[in-house]
Motif scaffolding. Structure first.
Motif, PDB file in Angstrom:
ATOM      1  N   LEU A   1      88.443 -14.814 -15.004  1.00  0.00           N
ATOM      2  CA  LEU A   1      87.274 -15.372 -14.204  1.00  0.00           C
ATOM      3  C   LEU A   1      85.860 -14.541 -14.140  1.00  0.00           C
ATOM      4  O   LEU A   1      84.772 -14.881 -14.390  1.00  0.00           O
TER       5      LEU A   1
ATOM      6  N   TYR B   1      87.360 -23.326 -14.368  1.00  0.00           N
ATOM      7  CA  TYR B   1      88.686 -22.799 -14.401  1.00  0.00           C
ATOM      8  C   TYR B   1      89.375 -23.065 -15.957  1.00  0.00           C
ATOM      9  O   TYR B   1      90.060 -22.458 -16.336  1.00  0.00           O
TER      10      TYR B   1
ATOM     11  N   VAL C   1      88.810 -19.716 -17.455  1.00  0.00           N
ATOM     12  CA  VAL C   1      90.116 -18.861 -16.833  1.00  0.00           C
ATOM     13  C   VAL C   1      91.349 -19.423 -17.903  1.00  0.00           C
ATOM     14  O   VAL C   1      92.041 -18.592 -18.628  1.00  0.00           O
TER      15      VAL C   1
END
Lengths: 86, 217
Positions: free
Chosen positions: A8, B163, B167
């Motif tokens: 992230l 996300y 991620v």
């Protein structure tokens, strides 16, 4: 343990300056830039916005590298003859 | 295979009869070679396929690419070799096919169904060296700030996209389909999300380098 957080943070770190080029503009010009890159031009020097976009957009980067790969193979004569069995 | 100038490619592909058929055949042959080279040399994810399977895949992609080129002939501006422009179209066709196959069963809802993706605490997992109490406290504090930022700064849509792409490494194209948008719009959404988060963290005195160092043991 912190793999997700690191991904992230890395993702956020890659944000580039406003005004940088987007995917549609990239796609419309890839053939020109790939020819320049294949002929030895330093894209980072002459097209910094493009390079900035390619660094944060894996889709565009994958497509640009694929074009470049085929152009270089073509320049090297690798596409002239039938592929050898490997 | 005939070498053609850009004008000759355009004229021959727009011609009728044998001239057009020959140009189409030459173009398909050229794109087929290029795609096959890319699939066989650059795609480690396809290494399990046989040469014949790769050739069939390249043939299908080249066929679709030629149709796409013919549909878009009027948009060729002559700013590169015609064949380079056609390769760009073929690459988009080929990679889009590969992405569709890879993410055929992808669901954004399933991906984000697990809820909080951040660790509940900064406690180490078994077998890893525990951080010092000071470092653990620092990590826990920053984790809280990241959690707050994701909830306060981003919209639900921005969080889902960030996300999935940032991620979990899901293709932007696949996420765009799930969100009912297109790549460019999603890229802009992601750009806004990244920019807002970065600004938020900097306002909180948290630089990206500091946070990376903190969590990269």
């Amino acid at each position: 343990m912190y793999e997700n957080i690191v991904h992230l943070i890395e993702c956020i770190s890659l944000v580039h300056q406003e005004g940088a080029i987007d995917c549609v503009s990239c796609d419309a010009q890839f053939h020109c830039w790939a020819e320049q890159a294949a002929s030895g031009a330093d894209l980072r020097a002459i097209l910094p916005d493009v390079v900035a976009h390619l660094e944060v957009c894996p889709e565009c980067r994958e497509e640009f590298e694929a074009i470049l790969c085929i152009l270089r193979a073509q320049q090297s004569g690798l596409l002239d003859e039938p592929q050898e069995s490997s | 295979m005939t070498d053609r100038s850009n004008d000759e490619w355009l004229a021959d592909l727009r011609a009728d009869g044998d001239m057009q058929a020959e140009a189409i055949n030459d173009l398909k042959h050229r794109l087929d070679r290029g795609i096959y080279y890319y699939l066989s040399r650059e795609r480690s994810d396809l290494s399990g396929l046989s040469e014949t399977e790769l050739q069939h895949m390249a043939d299908d992609m080249a066929q679709d690419s030629v149709l796409r080129v013919l549909e878009n002939l009027d948009s060729f501006r002559g700013d590169s070799q015609f064949t380079t422009w056609a390769i760009r179209i073929a690459v988009r066709v080929a990679i889009s096919d590969l992405r569709r196959a890879r993410y055929r069963d992808f669901s954004l809802d399933d991906l984000t169904a697990d809820g909080d993706f951040l660790p509940a605490s900064a406690n180490p997992v078994a077998g890893t060296k525990p951080p010092s109490p000071e470092r653990a406290a620092e990590q826990a504090d920053v984790l809280d700030k990241i959690r707050e930022a994701l909830a306060d700064v981003l919209t639900e849509r921005q969080f889902q996209a960030l996300y999935a792409v940032g991620v979990k490494g899901v293709s932007i194209d696949a996420v765009a389909v799930e969100l009912g948008t297109n790549r460019n719009a999603l890229y802009k959404l992601l750009h806004d999300a990244r920019r807002k988060l970065r600004q938020h963290f900097e306002d909180e005195g948290l630089s990206m380098n500091y946070m990376l160092r903190l969590f990269q043991e």
